[in-house]
Each structure stands twice: as C-alpha cells, then as structure tokens.
Design an enzyme around this catalytic site. Structure first.
Site, PDB file in Angstrom:
ATOM      1  N   GLU A   1       0.854  -1.175   0.000  1.00 26.70           N
ATOM      2  CA  GLU A   1       0.000   0.000   0.000  1.00 26.70           C
ATOM      3  C   GLU A   1       0.898   1.235   0.000  1.00 26.70           C
ATOM      4  O   GLU A   1       1.682   1.443   0.929  1.00 26.70           O
ATOM      5  CB  GLU A   1      -0.922  -0.008   1.218  1.00 26.70           C
TER       6      GLU A   1
ATOM      7  N   ASP B   1      -4.345   8.783  10.996  1.00 28.37           N
ATOM      8  CA  ASP B   1      -3.008   8.247  11.229  1.00 28.37           C
ATOM      9  C   ASP B   1      -2.434   8.731  12.549  1.00 28.37           C
ATOM     10  O   ASP B   1      -2.600   9.880  12.941  1.00 28.37           O
ATOM     11  CB  ASP B   1      -2.076   8.645  10.078  1.00 28.37           C
TER      12      ASP B   1
END
Length: 258
Positions: A46, A57
């Site tokens: 990814e 995140d």
C-alpha cells in the site's frame, strides 16, 4: 484479471500487506521499497500518498507524511516514479491516501494514471460510500481500479453489507476506532468484533489493519481474516535504517514472525 482479485483467488489465508509513505525516508525510495517488499515475500503493498492533515493516522505515519512532503513528494511525482514499476514488481499495488489530493489531481486523471502505471486499487479513508458510488465508481470501473472501503468496530451491519455488495477487492477491517499505531495485543472486545464480522458471511475477503506490530497481534489478525496490514511498524523500521531498505523489510518480517 485484477492482481488483487488474483491474489485472493490463489491465497485465501496468511496474506501480508505492507503500507509505507511515498517519499519517506528519502524522496526516491518508492521503487526500492516496493522491490524489497516483493523480494522478501510481502503479498501486497500500500503506497501512502502524503498529506498535511492525515486524520486517521497516528504520530508515526503523520511524521513520515510530513517528511515526505518536505522531500517534495506529490501525487504527480509519485506517478512518475511508478511509470516502469511493472517491469520490476508483480505483487498487487494499492494507493492509499486522503480525498483532497485526489480531488485536486482529478478523479479521471487519478484512475487513468493508476491504470497506466499498474496500480490495482485505492484506499481513501475519508471518501463516503455514497459519494464513491455516485461520483467515483464510474471512473474506477472504466479503468479497472478497485476502491477499498474501511469498516471499524462501530460500523453498522447495514453499512457493512452495503460495502460488501457495492465494492470488491477486499474489505479493510480497522481493528480500532483510534488512529493507526502499535499495540501489544488485542483485547477481548476487539476479538469479539473480529468474530462478529467473520460470522457475517461476507463475499469479499478481509484484511485487518491498525495496531499490527508483533507476533500476537499479527497472529490474531491472520486467524480472524484473510490477512493483516502493517504500516506503523514498517515506518519505524525504515526510520531506524533509512539507508538499508532491505534490512528494514527483513527487520519487520522478523518482528512479526518470531
């Protein structure tokens, strides 16, 4: 056949997908990282599109994104780096990033350039399902690009079944509603969530991500789904050995499979 579809057709369990931020630790590390991951046994990669405000995140990936932006990484530069990647790497490749840079690039341009460089799918955490179906799926279908949707422990059964019905490739199971990062083990509530999704009889394969960092969490994810996604652990390995990408990959795999 799309490489993601082909992977899950050939391998139903123990799949490892590894996330990294394009442009980190150095601006031209994208291709060497992909080559090292493929050479050492990762099943999928990814490729993170750096963004200034990565909401989902944790600190590790946020910092890598800031470094990548300082290094001059852009979506246009990333596609340029990837133009010959299919002569070097044959594992499925997925772009992962937030909606804003993709909208600025243009969805038609994005899907076309993904197809031309050999990208198989895209994960856009802040893309609503309804918007995807209305505005993005037509272009994705034209270019054979699989858009992967995320589910969390809080996602309703109705929404999960809609995602399962209207997307393919795989479903990204987020292990926790918190941000990305590492944890020592999954608690019983998380394991119950894994069992609940496993019992729904979904048609799409599933990969579990967020918090996969050691043998305990890696094994739990592998046993509860088709495989696991690792991100922060690999970013930390790259940060610790920025000039030894194969060594960072080997370190990550060693940490997971002790």
């Amino acid at each position: 056949m799309n490489r993601i579809t082909d992977l899950f057709r050939k391998k139903q369990k123990d799949i490892l997908s590894v996330y990294f931020t394009a442009g980190f630790p150095h601006p031209d590390d994208t291709v060497p990282i992909l080559e090292a991951l493929a050479a050492q046994g990762a099943d999928m990669a990814e490729i993170g599109i750096p963004f200034s405000d990565p909401m989902a995140d944790g600190e590790t990936i946020q910092n890598s994104s800031q470094t990548a932006l300082k290094n001059g990484m852009t979506l246009r530069k990333l596609f340029s780096q990837l133009k010959d990647i299919r002569s070097k790497v044959d594992i499925p490749l997925v772009m992962m990033g937030y909606l804003n840079p993709i909208m600025q690039y243009g969805i038609e341009n994005f899907c076309r350039d993904c197809a031309e460089t050999g990208i198989d799918g895209a994960i856009v955490p802040d893309l609503p399902l309804a918007d995807y179906l209305r505005d993005y799926k037509p272009a994705a279908d034209r270019y054979g690009l699989k858009f992967i949707m995320l589910i969390t422990p809080e996602t309703s059964e109705e929404r999960i079944r809609l995602i399962d019905e209207h997307t393919d490739g795989f479903i990204y199971m987020v292990s926790t509603a918190a941000t990305t990062g590492t944890q020592d083990r999954f608690d019983e509530r998380t394991l119950a969530y894994f069992r609940r999704i496993d019992g729904m009889g979904l048609r799409n394969p599933r990969l579990i991500g967020f918090g996969i960092s050691n043998p305990a969490t890696y094994s739990a994810a592998q046993s509860a789904a088709n495989g696991a996604i690792v991100g922060s652990g690999f970013i930390k390995a790259l940060a610790a050995s920025p000039n030894d990408i194969p060594g960072a990959v080997a370190h990550l795999l060693g940490q997971l499979r002790k």
